[in-house]
Structures are given as structure tokens and as C-alpha cells.
Design an enzyme around this catalytic site. Structure first.
Site, PDB file in Angstrom:
ATOM      1  N   SER A 158       0.811  -1.220   0.000  1.00  0.00           N
ATOM      2  CA  SER A 158       0.000   0.000   0.000  1.00  0.00           C
ATOM      3  C   SER A 158       0.841   1.266   0.000  1.00  0.00           C
ATOM      4  O   SER A 158       0.346   2.345  -0.342  1.00  0.00           O
ATOM      5  CB  SER A 158      -0.943   0.008   1.208  1.00  0.00           C
ATOM      6  OG  SER A 158      -0.226  -0.160   2.413  1.00  0.00           O
ATOM      7  N   ASP A 408      -4.510   5.774  11.545  1.00  0.00           N
ATOM      8  CA  ASP A 408      -3.582   5.311  10.511  1.00  0.00           C
ATOM      9  C   ASP A 408      -2.303   6.137  10.641  1.00  0.00           C
ATOM     10  O   ASP A 408      -2.268   7.305  10.263  1.00  0.00           O
ATOM     11  CB  ASP A 408      -4.184   5.478   9.119  1.00  0.00           C
ATOM     12  CG  ASP A 408      -3.251   4.976   8.013  1.00  0.00           C
ATOM     13  OD1 ASP A 408      -2.109   4.571   8.332  1.00  0.00           O
ATOM     14  OD2 ASP A 408      -3.653   5.003   6.833  1.00  0.00           O
ATOM     15  N   HIS A 411       0.350   5.143   6.565  1.00  0.00           N
ATOM     16  CA  HIS A 411       0.231   5.821   5.272  1.00  0.00           C
ATOM     17  C   HIS A 411       0.322   7.328   5.453  1.00  0.00           C
ATOM     18  O   HIS A 411       0.364   7.830   6.581  1.00  0.00           O
ATOM     19  CB  HIS A 411      -1.089   5.429   4.595  1.00  0.00           C
ATOM     20  CG  HIS A 411      -1.232   3.939   4.423  1.00  0.00           C
ATOM     21  ND1 HIS A 411      -1.944   3.153   5.313  1.00  0.00           N
ATOM     22  CD2 HIS A 411      -0.726   3.101   3.482  1.00  0.00           C
ATOM     23  CE1 HIS A 411      -1.878   1.885   4.924  1.00  0.00           C
ATOM     24  NE2 HIS A 411      -1.136   1.826   3.814  1.00  0.00           N
TER      25      HIS A 411
END
Length: 440
Positions: A158, A408, A411
């Protein structure tokens, strides 16, 4: 009539001259000084022949056509100066990002921090300043010029997707891409096309680079990796790829069983299974080695050439365990010396750097192969403020502060620090282009 002697008249003249000359000089001296002060004399320019102690050529901002033909342009001088983009510091930048959450349509929902209501926007106004060189602002038109008629592939987990979406957003400030292909859960395989310059950009989901079976609700509760076989979901397309950007790391932390040449090699965090615990570092090294070896052999054999980048590990910034309400609440970058690169982050980066250096040696037997480490570990480590945090969801505190909110901290917000990765990528390619012109 008496005749006057000329000597007598001359003597009289000299006596007058003696008497008045000092007064005349005193009168002329102020006039001369006045003239020199307001109207100084311009001395003729010296030539280089008159300056034997200094025969260097000083380059100015204005260059003639002859200076370009001699290879002394400002652009080519910049190429001759090597730059370590991995060392530097984050400095405040009033310009801010090239795009925002409303002007780019390719941002994954979980990274669209602005649209999700993140209130502090100070994280947008920082730029990376390398220690000994300049890093130009990303110019989409330069990118289009350098990559016309080419296919660029981002391959990995990702983080590869995060970097790809950052690039698409920066390019969208000049030209929009058409989504021409999608496949897989969560759009893990996608392809865009910029018709204006015939540029194709793809993303391939391949979190190990090698062949693997991911854990699932219907299958094993651990990953299975075959470290000596490349993942053909991207490997099969190598003949049609001109530049490839690899990015892996975080998925190697998950429980897994590893295979090499048939039997099980061992495992990582596999209680209850009859396998030897071997950790993941050496397996990650083998996976990178297999991927780079495959690229070099396949592209070197057909002579088409390829540019290969390996993006180094991007550290997370959880304060606490990620699955136990760990968060990343900081709103500013770390200062130099405040956070050190150490432990697992340093070890994973070291593996990637070492394997890329070994691959460069292997690639020398072929022409047209250019390999480069995209070393972003330190600059990413210094940005704990750049993650979505709780804003991976829209307006997470609209109904008040919850006892537990998922964050998160892996990311990156878009726009955000990850845009710098593509700034460096473009600058490396630009310098390669200058080098190629010089060698023609």
C-alpha cells in the site's frame, strides 16, 4: 629711444608668476576635487591577459548559445554535482502543496485528510531541504517531457499505491489521466493513461514482490511466501514497462511461512505450526534479491532497458501499539537530533540499500539498465505529523471524542510528505536525462 631688454621683461614675468602661482593652485585644487567626486574617470576594463593570477571562468545566470554547446549550462553544472537527497531537514515553506483534497480525484479515501476534516493544516507547509544541494519544486511539465511514450509501474504494497496516488495528483495540476484498467479487490491493479503525452502509469499489488498467498478468512491465517519465484502478476508485464518503482516492507511483519525450492524454509511468528522461527529480515532480503535479479535478467536479455527504483522503508509513527488505540498526534516535524533512525527501521533500510548496491554490480553486464535506491527513510521518519491518524475516517470527532478511535500512522496524507518522494524521483530522472545528452 631706449630699448627694453627682453630678459628684463622675462624676469618681471617670472616674478609675477612666482607671486600668483600659489594662489592659482589653491584656487584650482577644490575645483579638481569637486570634479573627481561627482564625475570620476572610468578606467578601461582589464583583460584576462592582465590577470595572470586568476584565469578561472565565472559562470553567470545569463548564458550564450556557445556556453550551452560547451556543456557549461546551469542545468548541466547541476548534473555534475552529486546530491545525497537522504540527508537534510524539513524547513517551513509558505508555498504549500501543488494540489489539495478537492482538486485531485485519485486520492484513496483514507488518505484524504483535508476532506475528512483534519483541522490543523500546518503539516502542508514544509519542504525537504537536502544538506548540500537543492531539490526543485515538482514540475509536472518536466515529468511529461521526460516520460513521453513510456510506461511507469509502481509495484509493491500500500505504500507503493500511496506514492502512485501522490504522483497522479501532482500531474493532475497540468493534465488529467484516464483510468483505462482496474481489477482486484480495492482496485489493487489499476492503469491510467495521459493521452496528451502517451504516458501510461500502473500500480500492481504485490506486497512481497515474490509469489505469495495472503492470509484470508477462508484460507490460512498466515501469509505464505515463495522467496525464489517472482510474482508474475507484474513480472509477466516487464517487457512493456520502461520504469519500475518497487516498495515493500510492512507486510513482512505479519505471520508467515516461507518456502524456497520446495520445502518450507521456516516461519515468522507461527505458534502452533511445526516450523522453525527464522524471523523476516533474511526473507525480505531474498525477496528483494529475487525481484531485482528477475528484472535485470529479463530486461537485460531483450536489450530494451529499464529504470529501476527501490523505495526504502517508510517508518510508522504509532505512539503505543497500533491495534490498541495507538495514535500519531504530533502536528510538526521532528527537529534534527530529536528522532534517531534505529532498530527495525534502520535494519530494513539497510537491507534494501545493500541489495540495490549488489544488483547494480549485476546489472553492469547489460546496457540500458539504470538502478537507484530512493532513500526516503530518514526524511519520512522526521514527519510524525504527516499521517491521517484518526482522519482516515471522515470527521471522526463530529459526535464528540470517542473512547477509542482507530488511527492510521503508516500511510501518508495527500497532499503530504510523500509528495517529496516523487520530487526526488523526478530530479534523479532529470539528471539521468542530462547525462544521456552529454554522452550522445
Amino acid at each position: 629711444m631706449a630699448v627694453m631688454s627682453p630678459l628684463k621683461g622675462q624676469s618681471h614675468f617670472h616674478s609675477l608668476t612666482k607671486k600668483f602661482l600659489p594662489y592659482a593652485l589653491y584656487a584650482l585644487l577644490p575645483i579638481a576635487l569637486f570634479r573627481l567626486y561627482f564625475h570620476p574617470f572610468t578606467l578601461p576594463q582589464s583583460t584576462t591577459d592582465q590577470l595572470p593570477y586568476n584565469n578561472r571562468i565565472i559562470l553567470t545566470t545569463t548564458t550564450s548559445s556557445s556556453s550551452f554547446s560547451k556543456g557549461t549550462s546551469k542545468e548541466e553544472m547541476a548534473y555534475q554535482t552529486p546530491c545525497d537527497y537522504s540527508n537534510g531537514r524539513w524547513v517551513h515553506d509558505k508555498k504549500g502543496p501543488l494540489y489539495n483534497g478537492t482538486t485531485c480525484g485519485t486520492i484513496k479515501d483514507g488518505q484524504n485528510c483535508i476532506s475528512h476534516g483534519r483541522p490543523d493544516l500546518g503539516y502542508l507547509y514544509w519542504r525537504w531541504q537536502p544538506s548540500k544541494c537543492k531539490l526543485p519544486r515538482f514540475d509536472p511539465n518536466t515529468f511529461f517531457h521526460l516520460f513521453s511514450n513510456k510506461h511507469i509501474a509502481f509495484v509493491g504494497d500500500s505504500m507503493a499505491r500511496n506514492q502512485l496516488e501522490s504522483l497522479l495528483c501532482m500531474l493532475a495540476t497540468a493534465s488529467n489521466a484516464n483510468l483505462v484498467y482496474r481489477d482486484g479487490e480495492d482496485n489493487k491493479f489499476r492503469r491510467w493513461h495521459f493521452a496528451s503525452h502517451n504516458i501510461t502509469i500502473s500500480v500492481y499489488w504485490s506486497p512481497f514482490l515474490v509469489r505469495g498467498v495472503e492470509k484470508s478468512k477462508t484460507g490460512p491465517d498466515h501469509n505464505e511466501l515463495y522467496v525464489d519465484t517472482v510474482d508474475e502478476r507484474w513480472g509477466a508485464d516487464l517487457d512493456h514497462i520502461d520504469m519500475i518503482v518497487l516498495s515493500i516492507g510492512h507486510w513482512f511483519l505479519h505471520p508467515a511461512v516461507y518456502y524456497e525450492s520446495g520445502p518450507a524454509l521456516g516461519c515468522h511468528y507461527c505458534p502452533g505450526l511445526n516450523h522453525t522461527e527464522i524471523g523476516f529480515y533474511n526473507v525480505m532480503r531474498k525477496a528483494i534479491k529475487t525481484a531485482l535479479k528477475t528484472i535485470i535478467e529479463r530486461k537485460g536479455a531483450n536489450g530494451n532497458g529499464i529504470d529501476v527504483f527501490l523505495t526504502t522503508f517508510s517508518p510508522s509513527h504509532f505512539e503505543g501499539e497500533w491495534d490498541k488505540a495507538g495514535a500519531c498526534p504530533k502536528t510538526k516535524p521532528y527537529k534534527e537530533g530529536e528522532k534517531m533512525l534505529e532498530g527495525m527501521d534502520a535494519d530494513m533500510r539497510a537491507i534494501e540499500v545493500e541489495e540495490m548496491e549488489a544488483a547494480k554490480v549485476n546489472a553492469k553486464q547489460f546496457e540500458g539498465l539504470r538502478l537507484k535506491i530512493l532513500d526516503v527513510t530518514k526524511l519520512s521518519l522526521m514527519r510524525p505529523d504527516g499521517h491521517p491518524g484518526p482522519y482516515m475516517y471522515p470527521f471522526p470527532f463530529a459526535n464528540g471524542v470517542q473512547e477509542r478511535v482507530q488511527n492510521d500512522c503508516v500511510h501518508w496524507c495527500l497532499p503530504g510528505p510523500i509528495d517529496t518522494w516523487n520530487q526526488i524521483l523526478l530530479e534523479v530522472i532529470r539528471k539521468w536525462s542530462i547525462q544521456s545528452r552529454r554522452e550522445e
